[in-house]
Design a protein around this motif. Structure first.
Motif, short mmCIF file in Angstrom:
data_model
loop_
_atom_site.label_atom_id
_atom_site.label_comp_id
_atom_site.label_asym_id
_atom_site.label_seq_id
_atom_site.Cartn_x
_atom_site.Cartn_y
_atom_site.Cartn_z
N ALA A 92 6.13 16.97 2.16
CA ALA A 92 7.34 16.15 2.09
C ALA A 92 7.24 15.13 0.97
O ALA A 92 8.21 14.88 0.24
N ALA A 93 6.06 14.54 0.80
CA ALA A 93 5.86 13.56 -0.26
C ALA A 93 6.07 14.20 -1.63
O ALA A 93 6.68 13.61 -2.52
N ILE A 94 5.56 15.42 -1.81
CA ILE A 94 5.73 16.13 -3.08
C ILE A 94 7.21 16.34 -3.37
O ILE A 94 7.68 16.12 -4.49
N GLU A 95 7.97 16.75 -2.37
CA GLU A 95 9.41 16.95 -2.53
C GLU A 95 10.11 15.65 -2.94
O GLU A 95 10.92 15.63 -3.88
N VAL A 96 9.80 14.58 -2.23
CA VAL A 96 10.47 13.30 -2.49
C VAL A 96 10.11 12.76 -3.87
O VAL A 96 10.98 12.30 -4.61
N ILE A 97 8.84 12.82 -4.21
CA ILE A 97 8.41 12.30 -5.52
C ILE A 97 9.07 13.09 -6.64
O ILE A 97 9.53 12.52 -7.64
N ALA A 98 9.10 14.42 -6.52
CA ALA A 98 9.70 15.26 -7.55
C ALA A 98 11.19 14.98 -7.70
O ALA A 98 11.73 14.97 -8.81
N ASP A 99 11.87 14.75 -6.58
CA ASP A 99 13.33 14.57 -6.60
C ASP A 99 13.76 13.14 -6.89
O ASP A 99 14.76 12.92 -7.61
N ALA A 100 13.07 12.17 -6.33
CA ALA A 100 13.51 10.77 -6.42
C ALA A 100 12.64 9.91 -7.33
O ALA A 100 13.05 8.81 -7.71
N MET A 111 4.05 7.82 11.93
CA MET A 111 3.25 9.05 11.86
C MET A 111 2.52 9.16 10.52
O MET A 111 1.41 9.65 10.45
N ILE A 112 3.17 8.67 9.46
CA ILE A 112 2.52 8.68 8.14
C ILE A 112 1.38 7.67 8.14
O ILE A 112 0.27 7.98 7.67
N SER A 113 1.65 6.48 8.65
CA SER A 113 0.62 5.44 8.68
C SER A 113 -0.57 5.84 9.55
O SER A 113 -1.70 5.41 9.30
N TYR A 114 -0.31 6.66 10.55
CA TYR A 114 -1.40 7.13 11.41
C TYR A 114 -2.35 8.05 10.65
O TYR A 114 -3.57 8.01 10.85
N HIS A 115 -1.80 8.87 9.76
CA HIS A 115 -2.61 9.87 9.06
C HIS A 115 -3.12 9.39 7.69
O HIS A 115 -4.08 9.95 7.16
N PHE A 116 -2.46 8.37 7.12
CA PHE A 116 -2.85 7.90 5.79
C PHE A 116 -2.95 6.37 5.80
O PHE A 116 -2.11 5.70 6.39
N ALA A 117 -3.95 5.85 5.12
CA ALA A 117 -4.22 4.41 5.13
C ALA A 117 -3.15 3.61 4.41
O ALA A 117 -3.00 2.41 4.62
N GLY A 118 -2.40 4.28 3.55
CA GLY A 118 -1.35 3.60 2.79
C GLY A 118 -0.80 4.56 1.75
O GLY A 118 -1.17 5.73 1.70
N LYS A 119 0.10 4.05 0.90
CA LYS A 119 0.72 4.91 -0.10
C LYS A 119 -0.32 5.45 -1.08
O LYS A 119 -0.25 6.63 -1.47
N ASP A 120 -1.28 4.62 -1.48
CA ASP A 120 -2.30 5.09 -2.42
C ASP A 120 -3.09 6.26 -1.83
O ASP A 120 -3.40 7.23 -2.53
N ASP A 121 -3.41 6.15 -0.55
CA ASP A 121 -4.15 7.22 0.12
C ASP A 121 -3.33 8.51 0.13
O ASP A 121 -3.84 9.60 -0.16
N LEU A 122 -2.05 8.40 0.44
CA LEU A 122 -1.17 9.58 0.44
C LEU A 122 -1.04 10.15 -0.97
O LEU A 122 -1.07 11.38 -1.14
N MET A 123 -0.92 9.31 -1.97
CA MET A 123 -0.78 9.80 -3.34
C MET A 123 -2.04 10.53 -3.80
O MET A 123 -1.98 11.51 -4.54
N ARG A 124 -3.19 10.05 -3.36
CA ARG A 124 -4.44 10.75 -3.71
C ARG A 124 -4.45 12.16 -3.12
O ARG A 124 -4.90 13.11 -3.76
N GLU A 125 -3.91 12.29 -1.92
CA GLU A 125 -3.86 13.61 -1.29
C GLU A 125 -2.83 14.50 -1.98
O GLU A 125 -3.01 15.72 -2.08
N VAL A 126 -1.76 13.91 -2.47
CA VAL A 126 -0.77 14.67 -3.25
C VAL A 126 -1.42 15.26 -4.50
O VAL A 126 -1.26 16.44 -4.81
N VAL A 127 -2.17 14.43 -5.22
CA VAL A 127 -2.86 14.89 -6.43
C VAL A 127 -3.83 16.02 -6.08
O VAL A 127 -3.88 17.05 -6.77
#
Length: 200
Positions: A17-25, A46-62
């Motif tokens: 979902a993050a990949i979709e949103v980043i690509a589109d918005a 639910m996002i905060s439960y699985h990822f420590a923050g936006k930086d953590d989620l972005m690292r997983e996107v990469v």
């Protein structure tokens, strides 16, 4: 085991979902609220439960984009039995993955553009790319020694190839009519001629 599997599936859902949103918005508008809506989640918790923050989620996107690209490109290379065939497969597949996963590469470009220079994700990606380039340089040198390629500086050639592929990624993000197959074929033809021995 099932709990871990469920957790992994949820993380994968959020990353997709993050990949979709980043690509589109774009990166700046990729809020947890938008990502949660894209993922069909009831709240950002639910996002905060699985990822420590936006930086953590972005690292997983990469990391996910890198995994997808590797899984797409490597089998194409390994199916070829000659250095020129492997070079062509690498170039074509590296460009065609843009069309196969149209959101992934634009999302990667967005994330990398906004990552701090000292961010671990940027460091990890750069390290991986440097290691991959070193392997490609050595493979080209071996092909030259075997007489498959003409004499040239392998590192200059690898740098030119990767730069051309990176330019295709940027072009694809801006051009809705980008033809990845045709672009990849043209690049492959160009570097086939650039590496080919004069007597072949």
């Amino acid at each position: 085991m099932e709990a871990n599997s469920g957790s992994s599936a949820r993380r994968a859902q959020i990353v997709a979902a993050a990949i979709e949103v980043i690509a589109d918005a774009g990166y700046a508008k990729a809020s947890f609220a938008r990502i949660a809506r894209q993922a069909g989640l009831s709240s950002t918790g639910m996002i905060s439960y699985h990822f420590a923050g936006k930086d953590d989620l972005m690292r997983e996107v990469v990391a996910e984009v890198a995994r997808v690209a590797e899984a797409y490109v490597r089998p194409r290379i390994e199916a070829q039995g000659t250095p020129s065939g492997r070079l062509r497969a690498f170039i074509e597949a590296s460009v065609e993955v843009i069309a196969a996963y149209p959101k992934h590469m634009p999302a990667l470009v967005e994330v990398l553009t906004h990552l701090r220079d000292d961010d671990p994700s940027r460091h990890d990606l750069v390290s991986t790319q440097v290691a991959a380039m070193d392997v490609q340089v050595e493979r080209m040198r071996e092909a030259q020694q075997a007489g498959a390629f003409r004499e040239f500086d392998p590192r200059v050639m690898v740098t030119a190839i990767r730069g051309a592929i990176d330019s295709a990624v940027v072009r694809a993000a801006k051009d809705p009519d980008f033809d990845a197959v045709a672009w990849g074929r043209e690049l492959a033809d160009t570097f086939d001629l650039a590496t080919r021995r004069a007597d072949r």
